[in-house]
Design a protein around this motif. Structure first.
Motif, mmCIF file in Angstrom:
data_model
loop_
_atom_site.group_PDB
_atom_site.id
_atom_site.type_symbol
_atom_site.label_atom_id
_atom_site.label_comp_id
_atom_site.label_asym_id
_atom_site.label_seq_id
_atom_site.Cartn_x
_atom_site.Cartn_y
_atom_site.Cartn_z
ATOM 1 N N ARG A 197 0.850 -1.193 0.000
ATOM 2 C CA ARG A 197 0.000 0.000 0.000
ATOM 3 C C ARG A 197 0.888 1.246 0.000
ATOM 4 O O ARG A 197 1.927 1.257 0.658
ATOM 5 N N ARG A 214 5.963 5.438 3.753
ATOM 6 C CA ARG A 214 6.724 4.656 2.779
ATOM 7 C C ARG A 214 7.182 5.504 1.604
ATOM 8 O O ARG A 214 7.770 4.978 0.656
ATOM 9 N N GLU A 220 5.525 3.781 13.429
ATOM 10 C CA GLU A 220 5.605 2.529 14.183
ATOM 11 C C GLU A 220 4.990 2.664 15.568
ATOM 12 O O GLU A 220 4.327 1.754 16.052
ATOM 13 N N LEU A 274 1.267 2.797 15.100
ATOM 14 C CA LEU A 274 0.678 1.542 14.615
ATOM 15 C C LEU A 274 0.610 0.460 15.687
ATOM 16 O O LEU A 274 -0.044 -0.559 15.495
ATOM 17 N N VAL A 303 -3.960 0.684 10.468
ATOM 18 C CA VAL A 303 -3.394 1.666 9.543
ATOM 19 C C VAL A 303 -4.405 2.775 9.219
ATOM 20 O O VAL A 303 -4.070 3.964 9.255
ATOM 21 N N TYR A 340 10.536 -4.875 19.247
ATOM 22 C CA TYR A 340 9.861 -4.788 17.942
ATOM 23 C C TYR A 340 10.135 -3.429 17.282
ATOM 24 O O TYR A 340 10.552 -3.359 16.113
ATOM 25 N N ILE A 348 13.182 -0.835 8.631
ATOM 26 C CA ILE A 348 12.367 -0.081 7.664
ATOM 27 C C ILE A 348 12.975 1.312 7.426
ATOM 28 O O ILE A 348 13.048 1.788 6.293
ATOM 29 N N ASP A 383 6.024 -8.255 15.361
ATOM 30 C CA ASP A 383 4.845 -7.734 16.074
ATOM 31 C C ASP A 383 3.746 -8.790 16.011
ATOM 32 O O ASP A 383 4.009 -9.949 15.661
ATOM 33 N N GLU A 422 8.631 -5.411 6.016
ATOM 34 C CA GLU A 422 7.352 -4.772 5.692
ATOM 35 C C GLU A 422 6.436 -5.752 4.965
ATOM 36 O O GLU A 422 5.220 -5.716 5.132
ATOM 37 N N MET A 455 4.730 -7.879 7.487
ATOM 38 C CA MET A 455 3.673 -7.109 8.175
ATOM 39 C C MET A 455 2.467 -6.921 7.257
ATOM 40 O O MET A 455 1.309 -7.050 7.672
ATOM 41 N N GLU A 456 2.750 -6.599 6.004
ATOM 42 C CA GLU A 456 1.684 -6.341 5.030
ATOM 43 C C GLU A 456 0.891 -7.623 4.753
ATOM 44 O O GLU A 456 -0.328 -7.599 4.647
HETATM 45 N N1 ADE Z 1 2.406 -2.414 11.075
HETATM 46 C C1 ADE Z 1 3.423 -1.892 11.747
HETATM 47 N N2 ADE Z 1 4.318 -1.360 10.923
HETATM 48 C C2 ADE Z 1 3.836 -1.551 9.674
HETATM 49 C C3 ADE Z 1 4.314 -1.227 8.412
HETATM 50 N N3 ADE Z 1 5.446 -0.583 8.263
HETATM 51 N N4 ADE Z 1 3.554 -1.602 7.372
HETATM 52 C C4 ADE Z 1 2.395 -2.258 7.561
HETATM 53 N N5 ADE Z 1 1.906 -2.569 8.721
HETATM 54 C C5 ADE Z 1 2.615 -2.228 9.785
#
Ligand code: ADE
Length: 406
Positions: free
Chosen positions: A34, A39, A51, A54, A59, A134, A142, A152, A196, A199-200
């Motif tokens: 996304r 990003r 971070e 989140l 998100v 984390y 990242i 996480d 990432e 996580m995605e």
């Molecule tokens: N959750 C925590 N950090 C994230 C990230 N960088 N991209 C997507 N979800 C996340």
């Protein structure tokens, strides 16, 4: 903190399998990622803020907060120089306010100890307030593309399923196992996209409920999928039930103003303002609890408090159920105390002030039950709950009005 290299030591090399898994994830992430604001440039400061926001928050919820935060505090120095109340106001509605307090503390440390530049090393990041293993791993990988794991809840779920881990992932043993695997998998050169990507994948495909295994780029690497029971993983130890808390809350008006109390600096809602409330003691009725709440404030009420309704508010470990009342004191009454008998600051806030102060969400919910300045009321004490959303902050979630008038 244990480094990725230390964690990798002693683990059987799985280059072939791990390499194919990495490749599949990286390919998928390049297409599916996304376009999130942090990003765009992978600016480490922005990655840090994203971070922290989140943690415990989705998100979609974070996006407007992130935009407002960056407008108000474009860099570390701006956070370091901001009064805590401004940071808390920007955080209002996100919950877990220690995150905002720690951002201020960490920013000041970065200015004094690191020349205002966010450190890249996970070990050094870890020494800053509010940055755990984390977050340190996430910022380093990242923000700086350093090869280090970041585990996480999403990543725990993805790895718990991929490897059909027998230990519950929310136990120290389960977490240790997940970190080991994450450290083994994270590539040397592409850590940012890999972490990432995990996580995605957890957010979009390998969801907690109804995982989209048919759309998963890692399905043919997944042990839980191979067993035909993806939702049986990750294994989890049941959490303790939330404690129920019953209490009373009092919206106390004085002309256009409402009484606010400041929370102690640490702990739940630390540093925020709130509408005064208290937990009822065992066997204590609402009237007695209200009397105790008013005790020591030395404020002569115009009439007995009227019931406005009920607010239910869930926290991680507590489910709150508050009977909400409203009362007035005479506008000309001048002996307004500056603090409670236990020393918590008090203030009478007009609507404009209410908009500016960081206020606990619980208080927004209570205000939405029907507080507005006495002289503006058309329906004394009754009627449907009116939204007197003080603007600025987040819209309180809708609340049901279940209480009866007294
Ligand atoms: N959750 C925590 N950090 C994230 C990230 N960088 N991209 C997507 N979800 C996340």
């Amino acid at each position: 903190m244990v480094s990725a290299r230390q964690l990798r030591k002693g683990l059987p090399p799985q280059r072939g399998k791990d390499g194919a898994l990495r490749k599949a994830l990286l390919k998928w992430f390049a297409e599916a990622r996304r376009p999130l604001p942090w990003r765009e440039r992978y600016d480490p400061y922005q990655v840090w803020i994203s971070e922290i926001m989140l943690q415990q928050t989705q998100v979609e919820t974070v996006l407007p907060y992130f935009a407002r935060w960056m407008a108000a505090f474009p860099d570390v120095a701006a956070v370091a120089g901001a009064p805590q109340e401004e940071l808390l106001k920007a955080w209002e509605g996100l919950g877990y306010y220690s995150r905002a307090r720690n951002l201020g503390r960490a920013a000041r440390r970065i200015v004094t100890d690191h020349g205002g530049v966010l450190p890249a090393s996970p070990e050094v990041l870890r020494s800053l307030p509010g940055i755990g293993p984390y977050t340190a791993g996430a910022i380093a990988s990242i923000g700086f593309n350093i090869s280090t794991p970041a585990v996480d809840g999403n990543v725990s779920r993805v790895l718990g399923r991929l490897f059909a881990l027998p230990d519950p992932v929310n136990t120290p043993r389960g977490q240790a196992r997940v970190w080991e695997i994450a450290a083994r998998l994270v590539p040397v050169r592409n850590a940012r996209a890999f972490n990432e990507g995990l996580m995605e994948l957890g957010a979009l495909v390998c969801r907690a409920r109804a995982p989209a295994c048919n759309a998963c780029p890692l399905a043919n690497h997944c042990a839980a999928y191979a067993r035909g029971t993806p939702e049986a993983f990750p294994r989890k130890q049941p959490r303790a039930r939330r404690r129920g808390l019953r209490g009373v809350l009092l919206l106390l008006g004085r002309g256009k103003r409402v009484l606010l109390r400041k929370r102690p600096g640490e702990g739940l809602w630390g540093g925020l303002w709130e509408i005064p409330w208290l937990e009822r003691r065992r066997g204590e009725g609402c009237a007695a609890a209200l009397a105790r709440l008013l005790d020591g404030l030395e404020l002569p009420l115009c009439a007995p408090p009227r019931k406005l309704g009920v607010v239910d508010h869930g926290l991680t470990h507590i489910q709150m159920h508050l009977d909400c009342y409203r009362a007035e004191i005479k506008e000309e009454h001048s002996s307004a105390r500056a603090s409670t008998p236990s020393g918590q600051p008090l203030r009478w806030a007009a609507p404009g002030t209410l908009r500016k102060l960081p206020l606990a969400r619980l208080s927004h919910k209570a205000i939405a039950l029907g507080w507005e300045p006495a002289h503006q009321r058309t329906d004394p004490g009754g009627g449907a709950p009116r939204r007197t959303d003080p603007g600025g902050g987040p819209a309180p979630r809708p609340v049901g009005k279940r209480g009866k008038m007294v």
